[in-house]
Design a protein around this motif. Structure first.
Motif, PDB file in Angstrom:
ATOM      1  N   GLU A  68       0.878  -1.249   0.076  1.00 30.72           N
ATOM      2  CA  GLU A  68      -0.152  -0.003  -0.029  1.00 30.72           C
ATOM      3  C   GLU A  68       0.834   1.320  -0.066  1.00 30.72           C
ATOM      4  OE1 GLU A  68      -3.687   2.050   2.502  1.00 30.72           O
ATOM      5  OE2 GLU A  68      -2.632   0.345   3.470  1.00 30.72           O
ATOM      6  N   LEU A  69       1.898   1.305   0.874  1.00 29.91           N
ATOM      7  CA  LEU A  69       2.572   2.673   0.880  1.00 29.91           C
ATOM      8  C   LEU A  69       3.688   2.733  -0.437  1.00 29.91           C
ATOM      9  CD1 LEU A  69       3.670   5.012   2.446  1.00 29.91           C
ATOM     10  CD2 LEU A  69       5.399   3.654   3.704  1.00 29.91           C
ATOM     11  N   ALA A  70       4.059   1.464  -1.031  1.00 29.73           N
ATOM     12  CA  ALA A  70       4.632   1.517  -2.047  1.00 29.73           C
ATOM     13  C   ALA A  70       3.919   2.110  -3.344  1.00 29.73           C
ATOM     14  CB  ALA A  70       5.223  -0.042  -2.639  1.00 29.73           C
ATOM     15  N   TRP A  71       2.783   2.160  -3.206  1.00 26.13           N
ATOM     16  CA  TRP A  71       1.847   2.507  -4.315  1.00 26.13           C
ATOM     17  C   TRP A  71       1.804   4.039  -4.100  1.00 26.13           C
ATOM     18  CZ3 TRP A  71       0.617   2.062  -9.106  1.00 26.13           C
ATOM     19  CH2 TRP A  71      -0.372   2.856  -9.641  1.00 26.13           C
ATOM     20  N   VAL A  72       1.754   4.441  -3.006  1.00 29.62           N
ATOM     21  CA  VAL A  72       1.950   5.821  -2.686  1.00 29.62           C
ATOM     22  C   VAL A  72       3.161   6.564  -2.855  1.00 29.62           C
ATOM     23  CG1 VAL A  72       1.605   7.815  -0.829  1.00 29.62           C
ATOM     24  CG2 VAL A  72      -0.008   5.845  -0.834  1.00 29.62           C
ATOM     25  N   PHE A  73       4.231   5.837  -2.623  1.00 26.87           N
ATOM     26  CA  PHE A  73       5.545   6.431  -3.142  1.00 26.87           C
ATOM     27  C   PHE A  73       5.768   6.060  -4.557  1.00 26.87           C
ATOM     28  CE2 PHE A  73       7.537   5.408   1.346  1.00 26.87           C
ATOM     29  CZ  PHE A  73       6.986   6.598   1.754  1.00 26.87           C
ATOM     30  N   ASN A  74       5.013   5.148  -5.299  1.00 31.03           N
ATOM     31  CA  ASN A  74       5.129   5.594  -6.704  1.00 31.03           C
ATOM     32  C   ASN A  74       4.614   6.823  -7.524  1.00 31.03           C
ATOM     33  OD1 ASN A  74       6.106   2.736  -6.948  1.00 31.03           O
ATOM     34  ND2 ASN A  74       4.326   1.606  -7.559  1.00 31.03           N
TER      35      ASN A  74
END
Length: 356
Positions: free
Chosen positions: A103-109
């Motif tokens: 989930e956080l990886a998508w925000v960071f993407n």
């Protein structure tokens, strides 16, 4: 000699916490132990909070056989524990059990810039000439690595030479997130406007780089075509001794000074392995063995390595025979990690504007 681990927080606003992980996509070896696992234990002993995982989400950026991936994940977990990482003192889990990583990886993407990713040399190295057929995950995985660290608001991360660029990206992403959402971060109760720490590399003495036992100019790797080039953590006592006694050397005796190892990569490698296993410096090892030939030194190194590594191998084998024990430890670790992760994501969702 035990290196002192510098664990002061880079910013007193954040709880000091170390995050690190290893991909469960190959057999762990002596280089992994001396370069990473041994240091994990030192960090744990320093009193700082330590979070260690098997980064199985990273592993699938290239295709993995599902059954093998599960087995390798258990092997890495068993290796952590057998080398001294205590699941009661550290959090040990496999990444995929804590959904907030993705989930956080998508925000960071959506925070990271394409130009930043294009500068990541490791993608170019791993994808090679076939980069158009590489997975999108392989291209974007530095963003997931940043999420791994910042999900726990990690203040420190141990990095090798090949990961320094990814830590810089993590710092860039944290800084841009803090800047882009500064007013929302303040509204969320963080008065200084910084939600994520600017993670610092962990300083714990000189980096260990263990080289092949057949070619001292190449890094030790399980993919080496010669099985004698690499000591696996699962090798038994006889195999450990055999590989070290047959390690490539040169005809000269060991020097009395470190400068004498210049231009002798195999000799340097064996001396550094002895130093690391005995918690000494290379200088101290040469004070003991300088002027002696490898006919004396290699048996002494083999005995030292067997004393140190054979109990680890035996414990890994014992744990792998009881997979339910490993799975229980990982579930417990995932639950503890998940509590920290969800606390972070509750704030992130609010900061970026998601309804909940």
């Amino acid at each position: 000699m035990t290196d002192a681990v510098q664990t002061h927080s880079p910013d007193a606003r954040f709880t000091p916490r170390v995050f690190s992980g290893i991909q469960p996509s190959g057999d762990l070896h002596l280089g992994n132990y001396l370069g990473a696992l041994k240091r994990f234990v030192e960090m744990q002993a320093s009193g700082i909070e330590t979070v260690y995982c098997m980064v199985d989400l990273h592993a699938i950026t290239v295709w993995q056989d599902p059954k093998t991936l599960r087995q390798k994940t258990r092997e890495v977990a068993a290796s952590y524990i057998a080398t001294g990482v205590d699941p009661k003192r550290s959090i040990i889990f496999n990444q995929s059990q804590v959904m907030q990583h993705a989930e956080l990886a998508w925000v960071f993407n959506c925070v990271a810039r394409i130009g930043w990713m294009n500068r990541m040399t490791q993608f170019k190295d791993k994808a090679g000439k076939n980069r158009e057929n590489a997975s999108l995950g392989l291209y974007a995985y530095p963003s997931l690595m940043a999420a791994d660290i910042l999900l726990y608001r990690g203040t420190h991360v141990p990095v090798g030479d090949d990961q320094k660029q990814h830590l810089e990206l993590t710092r860039d992403i944290a800084g841009k997130f803090n800047n882009d959402f500064k007013s929302e971060i303040v509204e969320e109760g963080f008065e200084d406007g910084d939600f994520f720490p600017i993670t610092e590399p962990l300083i714990s003495g000189p980096a260990m780089r263990i080289m092949s036992l057949r070619d001292g100019t190449k890094k030790m790797s399980k993919s080496d075509p010669s099985e004698m080039a690499c000591i696996a953590l699962m090798d038994d006592a006889d195999m450990i001794a055999k590989k070290l006694r047959k390690a490539k050397t040169d005809p000269e005796p060991l020097p009395s000074e470190v400068e004498g190892l210049e231009g002798r990569p195999e000799a340097r490698n064996l001396v550094e392995i002895y130093a690391a296993l005995s918690n000494q410096t290379s200088e101290q090892v040469l004070q003991e063995f300088g002027g002696q030939g490898f006919g004396v030194f290699k048996p002494a190194l083999a005995d030292l390595a067997v004393d140190h590594l054979a109990p680890i191998s035996a414990e890994i084998s014992r744990m792998l025979a009881e997979p339910d024990e490993i799975d229980s430890i990982l579930r417990d670790g995932a639950e503890r990690a998940g509590e920290i992760a969800e606390e972070t994501m509750k704030h992130v969702r609010q900061i970026v504007g998601f309804l909940s």
